[in-house]
Design a protein around this motif. Structure first.
Motif, PDB file in Angstrom:
ATOM      1  N   GLN A   1       0.826  -1.158   0.048  1.00  0.00           N
ATOM      2  CA  GLN A   1       0.068   0.083  -0.019  1.00  0.00           C
ATOM      3  C   GLN A   1       0.880   1.245  -0.107  1.00  0.00           C
ATOM      4  O   GLN A   1       0.379   2.368  -0.073  1.00  0.00           O
ATOM      5  CB  GLN A   1      -0.850  -0.055   1.337  1.00  0.00           C
ATOM      6  N   ASN A   2       2.019   1.091   0.331  1.00  0.00           N
ATOM      7  CA  ASN A   2       3.139   2.396   0.437  1.00  0.00           C
ATOM      8  C   ASN A   2       4.167   2.247  -0.863  1.00  0.00           C
ATOM      9  O   ASN A   2       5.057   2.963  -0.854  1.00  0.00           O
ATOM     10  CB  ASN A   2       3.776   2.404   1.746  1.00  0.00           C
ATOM     11  N   ARG A   3       3.883   1.449  -1.794  1.00  0.00           N
ATOM     12  CA  ARG A   3       4.790   1.163  -2.927  1.00  0.00           C
ATOM     13  C   ARG A   3       4.400   1.956  -4.283  1.00  0.00           C
ATOM     14  O   ARG A   3       3.248   1.900  -4.543  1.00  0.00           O
ATOM     15  CB  ARG A   3       4.940  -0.312  -3.183  1.00  0.00           C
ATOM     16  N   PRO A   4       5.372   2.901  -4.777  1.00  0.00           N
ATOM     17  CA  PRO A   4       4.749   3.568  -5.864  1.00  0.00           C
ATOM     18  C   PRO A   4       4.383   2.419  -7.035  1.00  0.00           C
ATOM     19  O   PRO A   4       5.261   1.702  -7.234  1.00  0.00           O
ATOM     20  CB  PRO A   4       5.687   4.464  -6.395  1.00  0.00           C
ATOM     21  N   HIS A   5       3.119   2.822  -7.828  1.00  0.00           N
ATOM     22  CA  HIS A   5       2.873   1.872  -8.607  1.00  0.00           C
ATOM     23  C   HIS A   5       2.856   2.358  -9.999  1.00  0.00           C
ATOM     24  O   HIS A   5       2.824   3.602 -10.283  1.00  0.00           O
ATOM     25  CB  HIS A   5       1.257   1.298  -8.325  1.00  0.00           C
ATOM     26  N   GLU A   6       3.544   1.422 -10.816  1.00  0.00           N
ATOM     27  CA  GLU A   6       3.506   1.958 -12.306  1.00  0.00           C
ATOM     28  C   GLU A   6       2.581   2.648 -12.888  1.00  0.00           C
ATOM     29  O   GLU A   6       2.338   3.456 -13.912  1.00  0.00           O
ATOM     30  CB  GLU A   6       4.411   1.038 -13.032  1.00  0.00           C
ATOM     31  N   GLY A   7       1.301   1.833 -12.679  1.00  0.00           N
ATOM     32  CA  GLY A   7       0.104   2.220 -13.379  1.00  0.00           C
ATOM     33  C   GLY A   7      -0.778   3.367 -12.622  1.00  0.00           C
ATOM     34  O   GLY A   7      -1.915   3.741 -12.881  1.00  0.00           O
ATOM     35  N   LEU A   8       0.053   4.027 -11.806  1.00  0.00           N
ATOM     36  CA  LEU A   8      -0.773   5.071 -10.958  1.00  0.00           C
ATOM     37  C   LEU A   8       0.009   6.557 -11.138  1.00  0.00           C
ATOM     38  O   LEU A   8       0.636   6.962 -10.274  1.00  0.00           O
ATOM     39  CB  LEU A   8      -0.980   4.731  -9.375  1.00  0.00           C
ATOM     40  N   ARG A   9       0.290   6.839 -12.404  1.00  0.00           N
ATOM     41  CA  ARG A   9       1.006   7.984 -12.879  1.00  0.00           C
ATOM     42  C   ARG A   9       0.141   9.140 -12.922  1.00  0.00           C
ATOM     43  O   ARG A   9      -1.282   9.212 -13.049  1.00  0.00           O
ATOM     44  CB  ARG A   9       1.671   7.876 -14.129  1.00  0.00           C
ATOM     45  N   ASP A  10       0.796  10.437 -12.424  1.00  0.00           N
ATOM     46  CA  ASP A  10       0.016  11.466 -12.640  1.00  0.00           C
ATOM     47  C   ASP A  10      -0.292  12.035 -13.770  1.00  0.00           C
ATOM     48  O   ASP A  10       0.951  12.212 -14.468  1.00  0.00           O
ATOM     49  CB  ASP A  10       0.792  12.747 -11.588  1.00  0.00           C
ATOM     50  N   PRO A  11      -1.386  12.286 -14.263  1.00  0.00           N
ATOM     51  CA  PRO A  11      -1.809  12.728 -15.667  1.00  0.00           C
ATOM     52  C   PRO A  11      -0.735  13.887 -16.138  1.00  0.00           C
ATOM     53  O   PRO A  11      -0.047  13.874 -17.090  1.00  0.00           O
ATOM     54  CB  PRO A  11      -3.000  12.752 -15.849  1.00  0.00           C
ATOM     55  N   ASP A  12      -0.595  15.096 -15.193  1.00  0.00           N
ATOM     56  CA  ASP A  12      -0.184  16.166 -15.307  1.00  0.00           C
ATOM     57  C   ASP A  12       1.651  16.073 -15.515  1.00  0.00           C
ATOM     58  O   ASP A  12       2.359  16.733 -15.850  1.00  0.00           O
ATOM     59  CB  ASP A  12      -0.518  17.179 -14.542  1.00  0.00           C
ATOM     60  N   HIS A  13       1.950  15.290 -14.402  1.00  0.00           N
ATOM     61  CA  HIS A  13       3.382  14.908 -14.315  1.00  0.00           C
ATOM     62  C   HIS A  13       3.870  13.510 -14.498  1.00  0.00           C
ATOM     63  O   HIS A  13       3.755  12.648 -13.269  1.00  0.00           O
ATOM     64  CB  HIS A  13       3.912  15.630 -13.055  1.00  0.00           C
TER      65      HIS A  13
ATOM     66  N   PRO B   1      -0.819   3.218  -3.718  1.00  0.00           N
ATOM     67  CA  PRO B   1      -2.180   2.941  -3.682  1.00  0.00           C
ATOM     68  C   PRO B   1      -2.873   3.830  -2.760  1.00  0.00           C
ATOM     69  O   PRO B   1      -3.957   4.295  -2.791  1.00  0.00           O
ATOM     70  CB  PRO B   1      -2.319   1.425  -3.381  1.00  0.00           C
ATOM     71  N   ASN B   2      -2.254   3.990  -1.516  1.00  0.00           N
ATOM     72  CA  ASN B   2      -2.864   4.841  -0.571  1.00  0.00           C
ATOM     73  C   ASN B   2      -3.063   6.228  -0.829  1.00  0.00           C
ATOM     74  O   ASN B   2      -4.149   6.731  -0.658  1.00  0.00           O
ATOM     75  CB  ASN B   2      -1.920   4.663   0.820  1.00  0.00           C
ATOM     76  N   GLN B   3      -1.994   6.857  -1.605  1.00  0.00           N
ATOM     77  CA  GLN B   3      -2.002   8.131  -2.023  1.00  0.00           C
ATOM     78  C   GLN B   3      -3.344   8.153  -3.367  1.00  0.00           C
ATOM     79  O   GLN B   3      -4.026   9.321  -3.185  1.00  0.00           O
ATOM     80  CB  GLN B   3      -0.971   8.677  -2.592  1.00  0.00           C
ATOM     81  N   LYS B   4      -3.270   7.355  -4.104  1.00  0.00           N
ATOM     82  CA  LYS B   4      -4.396   7.359  -5.034  1.00  0.00           C
ATOM     83  C   LYS B   4      -5.619   7.159  -4.472  1.00  0.00           C
ATOM     84  O   LYS B   4      -6.788   7.935  -4.899  1.00  0.00           O
ATOM     85  CB  LYS B   4      -4.239   6.301  -6.154  1.00  0.00           C
ATOM     86  N   TYR B   5      -5.959   6.480  -3.513  1.00  0.00           N
ATOM     87  CA  TYR B   5      -7.312   6.470  -2.670  1.00  0.00           C
ATOM     88  C   TYR B   5      -7.568   7.687  -2.096  1.00  0.00           C
ATOM     89  O   TYR B   5      -8.648   8.022  -2.163  1.00  0.00           O
ATOM     90  CB  TYR B   5      -7.208   5.169  -1.609  1.00  0.00           C
ATOM     91  N   ALA B   6      -6.597   8.406  -1.424  1.00  0.00           N
ATOM     92  CA  ALA B   6      -6.893   9.759  -0.731  1.00  0.00           C
ATOM     93  C   ALA B   6      -7.200  10.602  -1.842  1.00  0.00           C
ATOM     94  O   ALA B   6      -8.058  11.443  -1.744  1.00  0.00           O
ATOM     95  CB  ALA B   6      -5.660  10.036   0.004  1.00  0.00           C
ATOM     96  N   ALA B   7      -6.509  10.626  -3.041  1.00  0.00           N
ATOM     97  CA  ALA B   7      -6.728  11.517  -4.085  1.00  0.00           C
ATOM     98  C   ALA B   7      -8.206  11.317  -4.700  1.00  0.00           C
ATOM     99  O   ALA B   7      -8.968  12.364  -4.929  1.00  0.00           O
ATOM    100  CB  ALA B   7      -5.758  11.557  -5.155  1.00  0.00           C
ATOM    101  N   LEU B   8      -8.627  10.249  -5.067  1.00  0.00           N
ATOM    102  CA  LEU B   8      -9.962   9.805  -5.591  1.00  0.00           C
ATOM    103  C   LEU B   8     -11.118  10.051  -4.588  1.00  0.00           C
ATOM    104  O   LEU B   8     -12.263  10.478  -4.956  1.00  0.00           O
ATOM    105  CB  LEU B   8      -9.910   8.267  -5.979  1.00  0.00           C
ATOM    106  N   VAL B   9     -10.794   9.850  -3.257  1.00  0.00           N
ATOM    107  CA  VAL B   9     -11.796  10.482  -2.011  1.00  0.00           C
ATOM    108  C   VAL B   9     -12.095  11.851  -2.084  1.00  0.00           C
ATOM    109  O   VAL B   9     -13.324  12.319  -2.262  1.00  0.00           O
ATOM    110  CB  VAL B   9     -11.194   9.774  -0.853  1.00  0.00           C
ATOM    111  N   GLU B  10     -11.020  12.478  -2.527  1.00  0.00           N
ATOM    112  CA  GLU B  10     -11.080  13.985  -2.569  1.00  0.00           C
ATOM    113  C   GLU B  10     -11.956  14.422  -3.855  1.00  0.00           C
ATOM    114  O   GLU B  10     -12.740  15.387  -4.029  1.00  0.00           O
ATOM    115  CB  GLU B  10      -9.918  14.711  -2.580  1.00  0.00           C
TER     116      GLU B  10
END
Length: 695
Positions: free
Chosen positions: A463-475, A482-491
């Motif tokens: 859950q704290n490992r950067p995932h290749e499929g979770l890239r920032d579209p702007d960067h 996974p935890n960061q992506k979950y927090a972003a999608l909740v927002e």
């Protein structure tokens, strides 16, 4: 009689002859044209006046300058490139009137100035080259000019050194088609070598119903040529290699892979199971392998749940659903850094929705909306489908033979093998070619310990490992965990997880319909009873579709208790405990019970319970030395394996009443007395006894 003429088309950059001067076209409108003028800056002329003027003629049309194909030029010999560059300088002078290296303001040479046509320039250039010692005709200059206009510098190079050869040489196309058919036939069959494929190619060519094309007999190539042809046609197909890989490549997607757009956690969840590539110590001295059943959220790549079991059943898939919608609580020995309150997850906002998150680990709760799975019997079972309906989850099985349709879970299972499993003692590798020598002799983990390790690894690492499929579209250079992506999608989408209650666990267990008799409920020769079953004894449930039977839910991995739905009351659950729980205090399941039932087909329920308890006792004690007991007293290897696999399956559903009834808990096993010899009692004949009474 006049003749209809189409007016010429004009464009900016062209040169025309008008009013005795050669003028350039500066601008073209719907009714007029702006031309260069020697006396003024420009001159505006109506199109009808321009086209009807005496001596009007279009002298020059600019041609599109092609971009040099530098990549293709690298395939030509250096001498051919030099020759093409020399020819290019002459062709550019024919087209523009000036050589490419001319200084600004340089006047064209005689024969290339304004008023000369392209044809006259080609003749002039051919004359100059012939005087310089090159035999070139004006027609050749014209061919060069046209090739240069189409292909650029590559069109001027000599193509003979890089001329393309036929893909399969001089082999007859009929032989190529026949070999392709033989390769296609070998997709789903057992692997054979190249000699068989060549033989099969000849058989296909000799078939009487084959379409001959032009009616001639195809020429049969030499054997080395056939093997070279076979190597070309089987490149990347594994025709003579792994049958599994061959079928996977042959039945894969023909179109480009699509990307499933998901914008919220739980929108699409994928589930699958695979054997774990590590040996596990199931019990004292018993080693075996287990299966990993896992679930991943596509939007956040959260590994929402993972269960290790000796053999996956439909109830495991249902329990996996329960675990993914339930918070992962902190366990003894876990560091405080794994708490949800210390992670990037929105802990404070989620805590107001579920108080259990106060002591939860840093793994989000995922409530699936749609589950994608394959056609394994575990996932297409009625029990798993019922669990999906209970949780209002869309059930979407993939097409058969299409594992790429759930590629996220396939990739995740492979990642667990490389990131976690290979670090375990007893790692076996993905197949026998990668297996070491005697991995079962290493210091292996037990299944409960390994499950705890896997759960901690998911929270701490995955859950704290950067995932290749979770890239920032702007960067694109930044990766999310996974935890960061979950927090972003909740927002962004306002996702609210709804966790299951304790009653929901029981709903996910498999159901059976039984009668509540005076002695309780009997399931698989086991009797379950409880004081709360009093109002249900010898009564119908009122469910006419089930002939008045009562709905009973049970956990196949914990035979110590069942739950009965109170159809006559509020619809709640009544827990019933196994009658002979005091004889076998260790929970065990159907695996051990069925094993003993086959050995003692005519045994009573009490004898079965004692046999199962004895099996577990013998297996837990380990093998007895030969000097102290006979071979007859030793537990067999199969007995130890069955008992170990049963012990490894801990209860998966939390009981509503964790403590057994007092009358059962207070009872203890009688102390064993020293036995001098085996006594077989003989029953007395009772003439008044009903012979048809069932014991």
């Amino acid at each position: 009689m006049g003749r209809l003429r189409r007016p010429p088309a004009l464009g900016v950059g062209e040169r025309v002859r008008f009013d005795g001067q050669v003028r350039g076209v500066l601008q073209v409108t719907a009714q007029a044209v702006v031309l260069e003028d020697a006396e003024e800056s420009h001159r505006v002329v109506a199109l009808i006046d321009l086209f009807e003027a005496d001596g009007f003629e279009v002298l020059f049309r600019p041609e599109r300058m092609p971009l040099p194909a530098s990549g293709l030029l690298e395939t030509f010999p250096p001498e051919a490139v030099k020759q093409a560059l020399r020819v290019e300088s002459h062709i550019l002078e024919v087209i523009h009137g000036l050589p490419p290296d001319a200084e600004p303001g340089t006047a064209p040479r005689p024969g290339y100035g304004p008023g000369t046509s392209v044809t006259s320039r080609q003749r002039q250039k051919a004359t100059e080259l012939n005087e310089a010692g090159y035999t070139v005709a004006a027609k050749t200059i014209g061919n060069w000019r046209r090739r240069y206009a189409t292909d650029g510098l590559v069109g001027l190079a000599d193509h003979r050194p890089v001329r393309k050869r036929p893909e399969y040489g001089t082999v007859d196309p009929a032989v190529v088609d026949a070999m392709r058919q033989a390769i296609k036939e070998a997709v789903d069959t057992s692997t054979r070598n190249g000699a068989y494929l060549i033989w099969r190619t000849g058989e296909i060519l000799r078939q009487p119903d084959r379409e001959e094309g032009d009616g001639r007999e195809p020429a049969w190539p030499s054997r080395p040529t056939l093997y070279r042809l076979l190597a070309k046609l089987t490149t990347g197909t594994h025709t003579t290699g792994s049958a599994v890989t061959r079928r996977s490549k042959a039945h894969g997607a023909a179109a480009p892979f699509g990307e499933l757009t998901v914008s919220a956690p739980g929108e699409v969840v994928q589930i699958d199971s695979t054997p774990l590539d590590a040996m596990v110590r199931l019990d004292n001295g018993v080693v075996g392998k287990v299966e990993l059943t896992a679930m991943i959220d596509v939007a956040t790549r959260t590994l929402s749940a993972a269960v290790l079991r000796p053999s996956t059943k439909s109830v495991d898939a249902s329990v996996l659903l329960a675990r993914t919608v339930t918070p992962e609580l902190m366990r003894p020995g876990w560091v405080d850094a794994l708490k949800m309150s210390r992670s990037v997850l929105p802990h404070r906002r989620l805590l107001s929705l579920d108080e259990r998150l106060e002591h939860a680990a840093a793994k989000p709760v995922i409530v699936p909306e749609a589950i994608v799975c394959d056609h394994g019997k575990v996932f297409i079972s009625q029990n798993f489908r019922a669990s999906c309906r209970f949780l209002e989850i869309d059930f979407q099985p993939t097409h058969k033979g299409a594992p790429f349709e759930k590629g996220h879970i396939e990739k995740m299972l492979g990642s667990i093998a490389t990131l976690f499993t290979q670090f375990l003692p007893g790692y076996t590798g993905r197949n026998t070619d990668h297996r070491g020598r005697s991995p079962e002799q290493e210091n292996l983990w037990s299944l409960p310990e390994l499950q705890d390790l896997l759960d901690e690894w998911i929270v701490a690492h995955w859950q704290n490992r950067p995932h290749e499929g979770l890239r920032d579209p702007d960067h694109p250079g930044r990766l999310f965990t996974p935890n960061q992506k979950y927090a972003a999608l909740v927002e962004s989408c306002g996702y609210v997880p709804v966790a299951l209650s304790g009653q929901d666990y029981i709903e996910l267990l498999p159901a059976a319909w039984r009668a509540v008799n005076a002695y309780g409920i009997r399931i698989n020769n086991r009797t379950y009873d409880s004081p709360e079953l009093g109002p249900m004894r010898r009564q119908g449930s009122g469910v006419t579709a089930k002939r008045g039977l009562w709905e009973v839910h049970r956990d196949p991995y914990d035979a110590s208790r069942v739950w009965v739905r109170d159809h006559r009351g509020d619809g709640g659950w009544v827990q019933a405990t196994w009658k002979y729980l005091n004889r076998s205090p260790v929970p065990f399941g159907d695996l051990a019970w069925d094993h003993i039932s086959h050995q003692l087909p005519k045994a009573t329920e009490e004898e079965l319970a004692e046999a199962v308890a004895a099996l577990l006792t013998r297996a837990h004690a380990g093998p007895v030395p030969a000097a102290k007991s006979s071979k007859k007293d030793k537990p067999s290897k199969n007995d130890r394996r069955i008992a170990a696999r049963t012990r490894a399956t801990a209860p998966t559903a939390p009981p509503l009443q964790p403590e057994p009834p007092e009358e059962l808990a207070s009872e203890g096993p009688a102390e064993d007395e020293e036995t001098l010899a085996e006594v077989i009692p003989l029953g007395l004949f009772d003439p008044l006894e009903d012979p048809w009474r069932r014991s």
